[in-house]
Motif scaffolding. Structure first.
Motif, PDB file in Angstrom:
ATOM      1  N   ALA A   9     -14.567  -6.191  -6.551  1.00 16.31           N
ATOM      2  CA  ALA A   9     -15.123  -5.235  -5.591  1.00 16.31           C
ATOM      3  C   ALA A   9     -14.075  -4.262  -5.080  1.00 16.31           C
ATOM      4  CB  ALA A   9     -15.762  -5.983  -4.425  1.00 16.31           C
ATOM      5  N   LEU A  10     -12.839  -4.723  -4.894  1.00 16.28           N
ATOM      6  CA  LEU A  10     -11.794  -3.840  -4.393  1.00 16.28           C
ATOM      7  C   LEU A  10     -11.460  -2.771  -5.422  1.00 16.28           C
ATOM      8  CD1 LEU A  10      -9.735  -3.065  -2.245  1.00 16.28           C
ATOM      9  CD2 LEU A  10      -8.157  -4.737  -3.258  1.00 16.28           C
ATOM     10  N   LEU A  11     -11.297  -3.164  -6.667  1.00 17.64           N
ATOM     11  CA  LEU A  11     -11.012  -2.184  -7.717  1.00 17.64           C
ATOM     12  C   LEU A  11     -12.146  -1.174  -7.830  1.00 17.64           C
ATOM     13  CD1 LEU A  11      -9.317  -1.144 -10.105  1.00 17.64           C
ATOM     14  CD2 LEU A  11     -10.521  -2.794 -11.556  1.00 17.64           C
ATOM     15  N   LEU A  12     -13.376  -1.663  -7.806  1.00 14.05           N
ATOM     16  CA  LEU A  12     -14.522  -0.756  -7.912  1.00 14.05           C
ATOM     17  C   LEU A  12     -14.561   0.210  -6.742  1.00 14.05           C
ATOM     18  CD1 LEU A  12     -17.117  -0.076  -9.521  1.00 14.05           C
ATOM     19  CD2 LEU A  12     -18.328  -1.662  -8.012  1.00 14.05           C
ATOM     20  N   ASP A  13     -14.344  -0.296  -5.531  1.00 16.20           N
ATOM     21  CA  ASP A  13     -14.369   0.571  -4.349  1.00 16.20           C
ATOM     22  C   ASP A  13     -13.261   1.617  -4.395  1.00 16.20           C
ATOM     23  OD1 ASP A  13     -16.546  -0.731  -3.275  1.00 16.20           O
ATOM     24  OD2 ASP A  13     -15.347  -2.061  -2.011  1.00 16.20           O
ATOM     25  N   LEU A  14     -12.030   1.179  -4.720  1.00 16.30           N
ATOM     26  CA  LEU A  14     -10.902   2.109  -4.742  1.00 16.30           C
ATOM     27  C   LEU A  14     -11.069   3.165  -5.827  1.00 16.30           C
ATOM     28  CD1 LEU A  14      -7.880  -0.319  -4.206  1.00 16.30           C
ATOM     29  CD2 LEU A  14      -8.849   1.289  -2.546  1.00 16.30           C
ATOM     30  N   ALA A  15     -11.492   2.746  -7.018  1.00 19.24           N
ATOM     31  CA  ALA A  15     -11.669   3.703  -8.113  1.00 19.24           C
ATOM     32  C   ALA A  15     -12.782   4.694  -7.785  1.00 19.24           C
ATOM     33  CB  ALA A  15     -11.977   2.962  -9.404  1.00 19.24           C
ATOM     34  N   THR A  16     -13.895   4.189  -7.242  1.00 22.67           N
ATOM     35  CA  THR A  16     -15.009   5.069  -6.901  1.00 22.67           C
ATOM     36  C   THR A  16     -14.597   6.076  -5.832  1.00 22.67           C
ATOM     37  OG1 THR A  16     -16.613   3.331  -7.447  1.00 22.67           O
ATOM     38  CG2 THR A  16     -17.375   5.123  -6.034  1.00 22.67           C
ATOM     39  N   ALA A  17     -13.911   5.610  -4.791  1.00 22.05           N
ATOM     40  CA  ALA A  17     -13.489   6.502  -3.715  1.00 22.05           C
ATOM     41  C   ALA A  17     -12.497   7.545  -4.221  1.00 22.05           C
ATOM     42  CB  ALA A  17     -12.875   5.686  -2.577  1.00 22.05           C
ATOM     43  N   ALA A  18     -11.533   7.129  -5.043  1.00 15.55           N
ATOM     44  CA  ALA A  18     -10.536   8.069  -5.553  1.00 15.55           C
ATOM     45  C   ALA A  18     -11.171   9.113  -6.462  1.00 15.55           C
ATOM     46  CB  ALA A  18      -9.444   7.302  -6.303  1.00 15.55           C
ATOM     47  N   LEU A  19     -12.112   8.697  -7.286  1.00 18.84           N
ATOM     48  CA  LEU A  19     -12.794   9.644  -8.172  1.00 18.84           C
ATOM     49  C   LEU A  19     -13.644  10.622  -7.372  1.00 18.84           C
ATOM     50  CD1 LEU A  19     -13.776   7.131 -10.982  1.00 18.84           C
ATOM     51  CD2 LEU A  19     -12.320   9.145 -11.315  1.00 18.84           C
ATOM     52  N   HIS A  20     -14.381  10.113  -6.396  1.00 19.35           N
ATOM     53  CA  HIS A  20     -15.183  11.002  -5.552  1.00 19.35           C
ATOM     54  C   HIS A  20     -14.297  12.006  -4.818  1.00 19.35           C
ATOM     55  CE1 HIS A  20     -18.895   8.148  -5.256  1.00 19.35           C
ATOM     56  NE2 HIS A  20     -19.039   9.054  -6.206  1.00 19.35           N
TER      57      HIS A  20
END
Length: 772
Positions: free
Chosen positions: A724-735
């Motif tokens: 979940a942390l990787l998904l959240d960080l990657a999603t936020a950085a991409l957005h």
């Protein structure tokens, strides 16, 4: 005289999950409330409705049909068609008529549903005729998939056909005002299934309510009881007893993998865990999945439930039988699949007694046959969305629309781990529930039976088969035995395609980030850290993680220390010998591993993100052995989540362009990251801070690769995005950098989505990843 509006006669075809979810009673109430004439019936395509009435009321009906559905219903399409002369006439009232068993089969098997609030109230009402009846159900709850043997969904097509309804139940079934109007599993203590308790040898000890109370007493005193639920047996023990949990681990040969814990209600769970509002909603939903929730410090649960793990896999009692058991026990229980490691669920009394000999002390059986075994679904939450880890009871089978028509009936056999199978035809794909890992003969047999069931229920004989490119997968070998045209789809491409399928996204101008443990690459090496550029319905391996060797092959997946030493050697670190000693390797073993790595002896090349997590976990002292899949990566994530929110340490993960014929256009080079991690650790930086910095480096690397690829849309898939942390960080950085991000919502990011991705690959004839 007022002018009477002329009546209109229409027929509506409804497709989706509309059988077994109270859809016909819902339609009946809606139509009669609007004083419409006509009928509704199940058939092999879904539901057909004939309506006669004023146009304004018909419009109101159609709006409600889309907007006010029963909770478990899922409508894919509603189409209007002119009445045909072969259809039954609309009578003077609105009725539910007999199902039609002719024509092509397109209907969807409905999922099993948790006991609803109304039935739970009756279960505990001494004045109700179903007081303490462990198989109470209605149109909004109870068994569905686990009892269906054919469609349309009618009682004669289920395992409930052996139980003839008594006059009282029959009257409920036929009364439109009843909550059990056309509830196919309807029953009571007079006419329905019953429970009984036996000892380990099969000697009958008690029946009915006495059996439930006796089983509860046995669990409360530390014994292991195998309990037959909706889709098979669970093993239940007292979750507050270290001794009982330790005994279960020893007998089940399950060293450290967490056990799921069942609670009577949300109040009982909140006493030992922090339950967010989204988690509470999921836990109490009709699907009632296992949800990962943070354990509270000092929680009154045995530490052996989830050793060294900050999360509890929690779920609520979802069948009336389990509700009664939990009420009688008065404390949470471990409720784990009644099998040995990697075996399928036991579903029959004889099978349970044979396969669970030496594990269970007692057995609480019932006499409602299980048509299809089905495991518990597992979900966790990130900051922005839920992540499906295992799609099974309550959610599956799963129907997804295809963005085009696929000729024939295609069997998609998925991968090796977390296996599912799917059937794809015309404009849809139907995905089975989670089956398991195909290494054992028993699971392989369930896999074959599930494929046969999909064949029989969804479209007849298969005309083609789709498999993974890995030649040694059991699913691939099964596909090779079939006398059918065969298509193979590259593993990591299938992950990305599954994500595109969920979002109905074309394969154009998309960078697919496919990160997992291992998968068969187009160049014969092990892939797992892939960036696939999709343009104009083609796929290119645009990027990867810098490759490294896996000493011992599969042994490296179980031993993160081996991968850590491989990375140290590849990075030219002078600390190889010192860390090999710290890891517990003898000088001779360390030397042999060095030779294997240097010469490439039984040490295949890999680009695996999952194995990179393993190595970092070993270097940070977070895990030296994987006793279950993903154990060390899970520990790395848990450590990172314990760090300060704002990263105080950065780790480099540079992107570099590769020369021609290198197997990818670009790569993320982890060698400087490993050097920096070791240096920071030597200076005393806490490992939770370094674990968090590692996650941030990966997220930044994904953004850098997306920029380099020149796309605007990024799809994230593969088992690493269960983190979940990787998904959240990657999603936020991409957005934050202006990218559109596609992530899984209905399907798991792990190999449970491969069969669905294979279906889209077959439709688009997109099966291979080109190498630059």
């Amino acid at each position: 005289m007022p002018v009477t509006e002329q009546a209109t006669d229409i027929v509506l075809r409804v497709r989706g999950t509309v059988q077994g979810v109270g859809f016909r009673p819902f339609v009946h109430r809606l139509a009669t409330g609007l004083a419409l004439r006509g009928w509704v019936r199940n058939d092999r395509q879904g539901v057909l409705i004939r309506l006669v009435g004023p146009g304004e009321k018909l419009e109101t009906f159609e709006r409600a049909l889309r907007d006010d559905l029963p909770p478990a219903a899922h409508v894919l399409t509603i189409t209007e068609q002119p009445p045909e002369s072969t259809l039954p006439d609309a009578g003077p009232e609105f009725t539910i008529i007999e199902s039609d068993t002719s024509g092509p089969l397109e209907a969807t098997l409905p999922p099993d549903l948790a006991v609803c609030a109304a039935c739970r109230g009756e279960l505990n009402d001494p004045a109700d005729r179903r007081f303490r009846y462990p198989f109470i159900n209605c149109t909004q709850c109870g068994p569905r998939y686990s009892i269906i043997e054919a469609l349309p969904y009618d009682r004669p097509h289920t395992t409930m056909r052996a139980f003839r309804m008594c006059p009282a139940c029959q009257a409920e079934y036929e009364t439109p005002a009843s909550r059990r109007f056309h509830a196919q599993p309807n029953a009571c203590a007079t006419c329905g299934p019953r429970v009984h308790l036996t000892d380990a040898t099969g000697i009958r000890m008690a029946d009915d309510d006495e059996a439930i109370r006796a089983a509860a007493q046995s669990i409360a005193t530390g014994q292991i009881v195998a309990v037959k639920g909706l889709g098979g047996y669970h093993l239940l023990v007292d979750a507050t007893s270290e001794a009982a949990v330790a005994t279960l681990r020893r007998r089940k040969h399950r060293d450290e993998k967490p056990f799921a814990v069942m609670f009577a209600d949300l109040t009982a769970l909140a006493a030992v865990a922090d339950v967010s509002a989204p988690s509470a909603t999921l836990l109490a939903s009709p699907a009632a999945p296992i949800v990962l929730v943070p354990r509270r410090a000092g929680a009154a649960l045995a530490l052996g439930v989830a050793p060294g793990n900050p999360w509890i896999g929690a779920f609520l009692a979802s069948t009336p039988l389990h509700v009664l058991l939990l009420q009688a026990i008065g404390r949470p229980v471990v409720a784990t699949s009644a099998n040995l490691a990697d075996e399928p669920l036991c579903t029959s009394e004889e099978e349970a007694r044979r396969r669970l000999a030496g594990i269970a002390d007692q057995f609480l059986h019932h006499d409602r046959p299980v048509a299809h075994p089905v495991d518990d679904s597992v979900v966790r939450h990130g900051r922005t969305a839920s992540i499906m880890l295992r799609r099974a009871r309550g959610y599956a089978p799963t129907t997804l629309p295809l963005p085009g028509a696929l000729a024939g009936h295609w069997l998609c056999v998925g991968a090796q781990m977390k296996a599912t199978v799917a059937v794809a035809s015309d404009r849809r794909v139907v995905l089975s529930p989670h089956i398991g890992d195909l290494g054992g003969a028993a699971t392989a047999e369930v896999f074959r039976r599930t494929a046969a069931m999909l064949r029989d229920v969804h479209g007849g004989e298969f005309t083609a088969v789709v498999c993974d490119k890995h030649p040694d997968y059991s699913s691939t070998r099964f596909a090779q035995t079939l006398p059918l045209p065969r298509v193979a789809v590259q593993h990591h491409l299938a992950h990305v395609l599954a994500c595109l399928l969920e979002h109905q996204q074309p394969a154009d101008d998309v960078l697919g980030v496919s990160w997992d443990g291992t998968g068969y690459g187009e160049d014969g090496t092990v892939w797992g850290g892939e960036f696939l550029l999709l343009r104009r319905n083609t796929a290119l391996r645009f990027g990867r993680l810098h490759p490294f060797r896996l000493p011992g092959g599969d042994a490296a997946a179980r031993d993160p220390r081996r991968v850590a030493l491989s990375l140290l050697q590849a990075a030219g670190s002078a600390r190889y010998d010192a860390l090999a000693h710290d890891f517990g390797f003898s000088p001779d073993d360390a030397r042999v591993l060095r030779i294997m790595l240097g010469r490439g002896l039984n040490a295949p090349m890999a680009s695996s993100a999952g194995r990179l997590f393993d190595a970092v976990g070993a270097l940070l002292g977070l895990g030296h052995r994987n006793h279950f899949e993903g154990q060390t990566p899970l520990a790395v994530e848990a450590a990172a989540m314990a760090a300060p929110v704002v990263p105080s340490t950065l780790l480099p993960l540079p992107l570099q362009r590769l020369p021609a014929c290198s197997g990818a256009v670009c790569e993320l080079d982890w060698r400087l990251l490993i050097d920096a991690l070791l240096a920071q650790s030597a200076r005393g930086v806490e490992r939770v801070v370094l674990a968090q910095a590692f996650h941030h480096a990966l997220a930044s690397g994904i953004v850098a690769m997306a920029r380099e690829a020149g796309v605007r849309t990024v799809a994230l898939s593969g088992g690493c995005f269960q983190n979940a942390l990787l998904l959240d960080l990657a999603t936020a950085a991409l957005h934050a950098n202006g990218f559109t991000v596609l992530t899984h919502r209905e399907l798991p990011p792990n190999d449970g989505n491969i069969a669905a991705g294979q279906a889209l690959g077959a439709l688009w004839n997109l099966t291979s990843v080109a190498l630059p």
